[in-house]
Design a protein around this motif. Structure first.
Motif, PDB file in Angstrom:
ATOM      1  N   GLY A  43       0.777  -1.186   0.088  1.00 49.00           N
ATOM      2  CA  GLY A  43      -0.044  -0.013  -0.046  1.00 49.00           C
ATOM      3  C   GLY A  43       0.978   1.145  -0.088  1.00 49.00           C
ATOM      4  N   PRO A  44       1.882   1.644   0.664  1.00 44.37           N
ATOM      5  CA  PRO A  44       2.364   2.554   0.865  1.00 44.37           C
ATOM      6  C   PRO A  44       3.194   2.784  -0.370  1.00 44.37           C
ATOM      7  N   SER A  45       3.705   1.968  -1.227  1.00 42.71           N
ATOM      8  CA  SER A  45       4.194   2.310  -2.565  1.00 42.71           C
ATOM      9  C   SER A  45       3.611   3.007  -3.455  1.00 42.71           C
ATOM     10  N   LEU A  46       1.992   3.031  -3.218  1.00 42.09           N
ATOM     11  CA  LEU A  46       1.330   3.812  -4.040  1.00 42.09           C
ATOM     12  C   LEU A  46       1.381   5.319  -3.671  1.00 42.09           C
ATOM     13  N   TYR A  47       1.703   5.664  -2.542  1.00 37.84           N
ATOM     14  CA  TYR A  47       1.848   7.084  -2.106  1.00 37.84           C
ATOM     15  C   TYR A  47       2.947   7.634  -2.614  1.00 37.84           C
ATOM     16  N   ASN A  48       4.089   6.887  -3.222  1.00 35.87           N
ATOM     17  CA  ASN A  48       5.184   7.594  -4.125  1.00 35.87           C
ATOM     18  C   ASN A  48       4.560   8.282  -5.384  1.00 35.87           C
ATOM     19  N   HIS A  49       3.397   7.956  -5.538  1.00 38.78           N
ATOM     20  CA  HIS A  49       2.705   8.683  -6.933  1.00 38.78           C
ATOM     21  C   HIS A  49       1.526   9.367  -6.684  1.00 38.78           C
ATOM     22  N   PHE A  50       0.711   9.045  -5.599  1.00 37.93           N
ATOM     23  CA  PHE A  50      -0.249   9.940  -5.278  1.00 37.93           C
ATOM     24  C   PHE A  50      -0.256   9.948  -3.871  1.00 37.93           C
ATOM     25  N   ALA A  51      -0.335  11.123  -3.444  1.00 39.47           N
ATOM     26  CA  ALA A  51      -0.367  11.512  -1.964  1.00 39.47           C
ATOM     27  C   ALA A  51      -1.802  11.077  -1.481  1.00 39.47           C
ATOM     28  N   THR A  52      -2.643  11.146  -1.911  1.00 46.15           N
ATOM     29  CA  THR A  52      -4.030  10.991  -1.407  1.00 46.15           C
ATOM     30  C   THR A  52      -5.053  10.036  -2.324  1.00 46.15           C
ATOM     31  N   LYS A  53      -5.838   9.587  -1.826  1.00 47.82           N
ATOM     32  CA  LYS A  53      -6.773   8.735  -2.685  1.00 47.82           C
ATOM     33  C   LYS A  53      -7.495   9.710  -3.443  1.00 47.82           C
ATOM     34  N   ASP A  54      -8.107  11.020  -2.997  1.00 43.46           N
ATOM     35  CA  ASP A  54      -8.547  12.141  -3.905  1.00 43.46           C
ATOM     36  C   ASP A  54      -7.730  12.472  -5.167  1.00 43.46           C
ATOM     37  N   ALA A  55      -6.394  12.510  -4.819  1.00 45.45           N
ATOM     38  CA  ALA A  55      -5.437  12.576  -5.986  1.00 45.45           C
ATOM     39  C   ALA A  55      -5.549  11.573  -6.963  1.00 45.45           C
ATOM     40  N   LEU A  56      -5.660  10.397  -6.756  1.00 48.87           N
ATOM     41  CA  LEU A  56      -5.559   9.345  -7.539  1.00 48.87           C
ATOM     42  C   LEU A  56      -6.917   9.244  -8.279  1.00 48.87           C
ATOM     43  N   LEU A  57      -8.188   9.336  -7.501  1.00 48.37           N
ATOM     44  CA  LEU A  57      -9.269   9.553  -8.126  1.00 48.37           C
ATOM     45  C   LEU A  57      -9.328  10.720  -9.437  1.00 48.37           C
ATOM     46  N   ASP A  58      -9.009  11.748  -8.712  1.00 44.93           N
ATOM     47  CA  ASP A  58      -9.056  12.898  -9.929  1.00 44.93           C
ATOM     48  C   ASP A  58      -8.251  12.352 -11.208  1.00 44.93           C
ATOM     49  N   ALA A  59      -7.144  11.513 -11.093  1.00 45.45           N
ATOM     50  CA  ALA A  59      -6.214  11.354 -12.100  1.00 45.45           C
ATOM     51  C   ALA A  59      -7.000  10.078 -12.897  1.00 45.45           C
ATOM     52  N   VAL A  60      -7.803   9.391 -12.224  1.00 45.74           N
ATOM     53  CA  VAL A  60      -8.663   8.218 -12.934  1.00 45.74           C
ATOM     54  C   VAL A  60      -9.836   9.053 -13.907  1.00 45.74           C
ATOM     55  N   VAL A  61     -10.409   9.876 -13.196  1.00 48.56           N
ATOM     56  CA  VAL A  61     -11.524  10.654 -13.862  1.00 48.56           C
ATOM     57  C   VAL A  61     -11.010  11.462 -15.044  1.00 48.56           C
ATOM     58  N   ASP A  62      -9.813  12.206 -14.916  1.00 49.02           N
ATOM     59  CA  ASP A  62      -9.181  12.916 -16.096  1.00 49.02           C
ATOM     60  C   ASP A  62      -8.688  11.901 -16.898  1.00 49.02           C
ATOM     61  N   GLU A  63      -8.581  10.844 -16.999  1.00 47.15           N
ATOM     62  CA  GLU A  63      -7.969   9.742 -17.781  1.00 47.15           C
ATOM     63  C   GLU A  63      -9.203   9.503 -18.718  1.00 47.15           C
ATOM     64  N   VAL A  64     -10.495   9.363 -17.857  1.00 48.65           N
ATOM     65  CA  VAL A  64     -11.905   9.328 -18.805  1.00 48.65           C
ATOM     66  C   VAL A  64     -11.815  10.380 -19.578  1.00 48.65           C
ATOM     67  N   VAL A  65     -12.058  11.397 -19.076  1.00 45.42           N
ATOM     68  CA  VAL A  65     -12.193  12.878 -19.962  1.00 45.42           C
ATOM     69  C   VAL A  65     -11.227  13.172 -21.182  1.00 45.42           C
ATOM     70  N   GLY A  66     -10.126  12.329 -20.971  1.00 43.29           N
ATOM     71  CA  GLY A  66      -9.083  12.417 -22.242  1.00 43.29           C
ATOM     72  C   GLY A  66      -9.488  11.384 -23.361  1.00 43.29           C
ATOM     73  N   GLU A  67     -10.510  10.510 -23.001  1.00 43.68           N
ATOM     74  CA  GLU A  67     -10.852   9.711 -24.315  1.00 43.68           C
ATOM     75  C   GLU A  67     -11.723  10.604 -25.129  1.00 43.68           C
ATOM     76  N   VAL A  68     -12.121  11.655 -24.629  1.00 45.72           N
ATOM     77  CA  VAL A  68     -13.301  12.570 -25.513  1.00 45.72           C
ATOM     78  C   VAL A  68     -12.600  13.154 -26.583  1.00 45.72           C
ATOM     79  N   ASP A  69     -12.961  12.806 -28.150  1.00 48.18           N
ATOM     80  CA  ASP A  69     -12.390  13.273 -29.110  1.00 48.18           C
ATOM     81  C   ASP A  69     -12.596  14.783 -29.267  1.00 48.18           C
TER      82      ASP A  69
END
Length: 215
Positions: A43-69
């Motif tokens: 688990g702690p290894s994930l925090y090297n890339h995302f400080a919080t769960k909210d930051a991770l969720l933001d990245a996931v959501v933005d990945e979906v928006v990136g699919e829009v043409d």
């Protein structure tokens, strides 16, 4: 040196795994502990890339928006803004329908998400370049967003159960309602296209009426 048993972690790999998890099991399934187990890491290894769960969720959501043409806006100018609006709305809805568990989070707005802000910038800029006043372009962007998100939040057709007796006695105009769920996709997509046509044609009429006042 022996090759690591699991591929090295990266932001891209974490986001992809988180998106698959949310798509399969919903937002409630996304936790640092669960995601680490899926990736085969601590688990702690994930925090090297995302400080919080909210930051991770933001990245996931933005990945979906990136699919829009957004390519259709690149050369709109004063040309086919209506065609660009249609194409963009369809692509946006397709991205949301592919990831329905994330729609409530996406509906909260772009925040600081890079892809979401780029989307807003490109669409607004395309409308302004086509001759829409800035205030109108802002309202059109909001209008289309309401429409696209509303169409992706749930299925009208799926809201009716497959039991003719429920409707037959007391709801005379719903005699065929029990068949709607069977045709869910065609009904929902047809409703979206009907609404999209009405919106864009209405905006085109407004655009033509205001043409004489434009420089």
């Amino acid at each position: 040196m022996a090759r690591p048993r699991n591929p090295l972690l990266s932001r891209e790999r974490i986001v992809a795994a988180a998106l698959r998890l949310v798509d399969a099991e919903g937002l409630a399934a996304l936790s640092t502990r669960r995601l680490a187990a899926v990736l085969g890491v601590s688990g702690p290894s994930l925090y090297n890339h995302f400080a919080t769960k909210d930051a991770l969720l933001d990245a996931v959501v933005d990945e979906v928006v990136g699919e829009v043409d957004l390519s259709m806006w690149e050369s709109v100018g004063s040309g086919d803004w209506a065609g660009a609006l249609r194409h963009w709305a369809r692509s946006y809805r397709a991205a949301l329908v592919a990831h329905p568990n994330l729609v409530p989070v996406l509906a909260q707005g772009p925040g600081r998400r890079a892809n979401a802000l780029r989307l807003a910038d490109v669409v607004f800029g395309g409308l302004v370049d086509a001759g829409w006043p800035r205030g109108e372009a802002t309202r059109i962007g909001a209008l289309m967003r309401y429409f696209v998100f509303g169409s992706a939040l749930g299925s009208f057709a799926a809201g009716f159960v497959d039991d003719e007796q429920i409707y037959a006695a007391e709801y005379p105009h719903l005699g065929q309602a029990h068949l709607l769920a069977e045709h869910q996709r065609s009904i929902d997509e047809g409703a979206f296209e009907t609404g999209l046509t009405a919106l864009v044609e209405g905006l085109a009429l407004q655009y033509r009426r205001a043409g004489s006042t434009r420089p």
